[in-house]
Design a protein around this motif. Sequence first.
Motif: not given
Length: 225
Positions: A36-39, A41-49
């Motif tokens: 869940y934490r990985t999901l 962080l992945a979503a945040l990474g895409i949103a903050l790219a």
Amino acid sequence: MLDTTYNVETPEGIDLRAQAAGPVPRVLAYAVDVFYRTLILAALGIALAFADRAGMGIWLLCSFLLEWFYPVFFEVMRGGQTPGKKAFGLMVVNDNLTPVSWGASLLRNLLRFADFLPFAYATGVISMTLSRHFQRLGDFAAGTMVVYRQAEKTATSLPEIAPLAPPRGLQLQDQQALISLAERHEALSEARQRELANLLEPITGKKDGAALDYLRSVGNWLLGK
């Protein structure tokens, strides 16, 4: 034989019981939380790219908060259960089986770095395997443990003893006391129940086990068993 039952007797003489959770379900629950934490962080990474260095800074801050405070928030605010623990029916409690506090949860989670050593939580797994109630180092330091969440009882069972009519002239408050004793026979320790029964020895003429059986029989009769 392996017995995972954990017992605590309160000052009021009430027995609290729980089943300690072993390493396997705890490791699986942790894996679910990591997923869940990985999901997130992945979503945040895409949103903050698009935010370049500022986005990377925000992502690192969120990563830190998720790693160390994700379990603390859920353990305190969600009945001792992170999403992973909830999936496997586990919960974190204090070692006296009371709800885990902010301080205890924070300490047990900050000490995960010690349980991680030398790699892959090897120390924590070894500690859980060797300890009586499957506690890792963080649990020992914080005074916590992980147990199975018990389903709430929907009905009260009565003592398995034949009902007996009470003596004549039994006052209403005495009847209520006997009913309460019969209904709470699973919650109160045997020693505490015998202690209460011995207080009525001048009236019943009985003591210890005989007195307790007599009071339970009358309680069953009053409850219509």
